[in-house]
Design a protein around this motif. Structure first.
Motif, mmCIF file in Angstrom:
data_model
loop_
_atom_site.group_PDB
_atom_site.id
_atom_site.type_symbol
_atom_site.label_atom_id
_atom_site.label_comp_id
_atom_site.label_asym_id
_atom_site.label_seq_id
_atom_site.Cartn_x
_atom_site.Cartn_y
_atom_site.Cartn_z
ATOM 1 N N GLN A 90 0.834 -1.190 0.000
ATOM 2 C CA GLN A 90 0.000 0.000 0.000
ATOM 3 C C GLN A 90 0.874 1.248 0.000
ATOM 4 O O GLN A 90 2.056 1.201 0.382
ATOM 5 C CB GLN A 90 -0.919 -0.010 1.222
ATOM 6 C CG GLN A 90 -2.007 -1.070 1.145
ATOM 7 C CD GLN A 90 -3.080 -0.869 2.204
ATOM 8 O OE1 GLN A 90 -2.799 -0.404 3.299
ATOM 9 N NE2 GLN A 90 -4.308 -1.230 1.869
ATOM 10 N N SER A 91 0.290 2.326 -0.444
ATOM 11 C CA SER A 91 0.991 3.599 -0.467
ATOM 12 C C SER A 91 1.553 3.914 0.920
ATOM 13 O O SER A 91 0.876 3.724 1.925
ATOM 14 C CB SER A 91 0.019 4.694 -0.908
ATOM 15 O OG SER A 91 0.685 5.902 -1.129
ATOM 16 N N GLY A 92 2.801 4.356 0.947
ATOM 17 C CA GLY A 92 3.485 4.621 2.199
ATOM 18 C C GLY A 92 4.308 3.464 2.707
ATOM 19 O O GLY A 92 5.090 3.631 3.657
ATOM 20 N N GLY A 93 4.162 2.320 2.089
ATOM 21 C CA GLY A 93 4.883 1.127 2.516
ATOM 22 C C GLY A 93 6.303 1.071 1.997
ATOM 23 O O GLY A 93 6.775 1.984 1.306
ATOM 24 N N SER A 94 6.981 -0.017 2.338
ATOM 25 C CA SER A 94 8.390 -0.203 1.966
ATOM 26 C C SER A 94 8.608 -1.582 1.356
ATOM 27 O O SER A 94 7.879 -2.533 1.663
ATOM 28 C CB SER A 94 9.289 -0.065 3.198
ATOM 29 O OG SER A 94 9.199 1.220 3.762
ATOM 30 N N LEU A 95 9.604 -1.654 0.524
ATOM 31 C CA LEU A 95 10.079 -2.923 -0.028
ATOM 32 C C LEU A 95 11.583 -2.849 -0.175
ATOM 33 O O LEU A 95 12.149 -1.761 -0.354
ATOM 34 C CB LEU A 95 9.467 -3.205 -1.399
ATOM 35 C CG LEU A 95 8.022 -3.679 -1.477
ATOM 36 C CD1 LEU A 95 7.577 -3.743 -2.939
ATOM 37 C CD2 LEU A 95 7.852 -5.043 -0.826
ATOM 38 N N ARG A 96 12.227 -4.004 -0.123
ATOM 39 C CA ARG A 96 13.665 -4.079 -0.382
ATOM 40 C C ARG A 96 13.898 -5.057 -1.513
ATOM 41 O O ARG A 96 13.598 -6.250 -1.390
ATOM 42 C CB ARG A 96 14.415 -4.540 0.870
ATOM 43 C CG ARG A 96 15.937 -4.443 0.734
ATOM 44 C CD ARG A 96 16.616 -5.214 1.822
ATOM 45 N NE ARG A 96 18.021 -4.848 1.940
ATOM 46 C CZ ARG A 96 18.936 -5.639 2.506
ATOM 47 N NH1 ARG A 96 18.578 -6.809 2.994
ATOM 48 N NH2 ARG A 96 20.190 -5.247 2.597
ATOM 49 N N LEU A 97 14.423 -4.548 -2.602
ATOM 50 C CA LEU A 97 14.754 -5.392 -3.743
ATOM 51 C C LEU A 97 16.199 -5.867 -3.629
ATOM 52 O O LEU A 97 17.060 -5.151 -3.126
ATOM 53 C CB LEU A 97 14.582 -4.623 -5.050
ATOM 54 C CG LEU A 97 13.221 -3.984 -5.304
ATOM 55 C CD1 LEU A 97 13.204 -3.349 -6.696
ATOM 56 C CD2 LEU A 97 12.095 -4.991 -5.156
ATOM 57 N N SER A 98 16.427 -7.071 -4.120
ATOM 58 C CA SER A 98 17.777 -7.628 -4.186
ATOM 59 C C SER A 98 18.059 -8.067 -5.612
ATOM 60 O O SER A 98 17.141 -8.432 -6.353
ATOM 61 C CB SER A 98 17.922 -8.828 -3.250
ATOM 62 O OG SER A 98 17.703 -8.471 -1.909
#
Length: 122
Positions: free
Chosen positions: A13-21
């Motif tokens: 959702q908007s405001g969230g975070s993710l970490r790509l590798s």
């Protein structure tokens, strides 16, 4: 054989975070500049963040202050920490490798991954 394999995408959702590798193999990871690019439907692929072999970084204006690119040469892995995500960040994200460059220009990058989808809902 060179391989770049992205992971970590998903739906948030908007405001969230993710970490790509991006796990790299088949070449000397530490000697290459690395970049994250993204492509939304109907749009050109654009540079998001780049990091050279010395750790120097550059960001697209649209992600400055929200995204952080980093690399772990011991693990041959590139990362993209994405915070404060918004729907405009929805795209397929690609990592790429190029030798001796510090540029968002796609033609400089020799190796590309297959991408990982990031979808941000409002």
């Amino acid at each position: 054989q060179v391989q770049l394999v992205e992971s970590g995408g998903g739906s948030v959702q908007s405001g969230g975070s993710l970490r790509l590798s991006c796990a790299a193999s088949g070449y000397t990871f530490s000697g290459y500049s690395m970049g994250w690019f993204r492509q939304a439907p109907g749009k050109e692929r654009e540079g998001v963040a780049i990091i050279d072999r010395d750790g120097r970084t550059r960001y697209a204006d649209s992600v400055k202050g929200r995204f952080t690119i980093s690399r772990d040469n011991a693990k041959s892995t590139l990362y993209l920490q994405m915070n404060s995500l918004n729907p405009d960040d929805t795209a397929k994200y690609y990592c790429a490798a190029g030798a001796g460059i510090f540029s968002f220009a796609r033609y400089w990058y020799t190796y590309w991954g297959q991408g990982t989808q990031v979808t941000v809902s409002s």
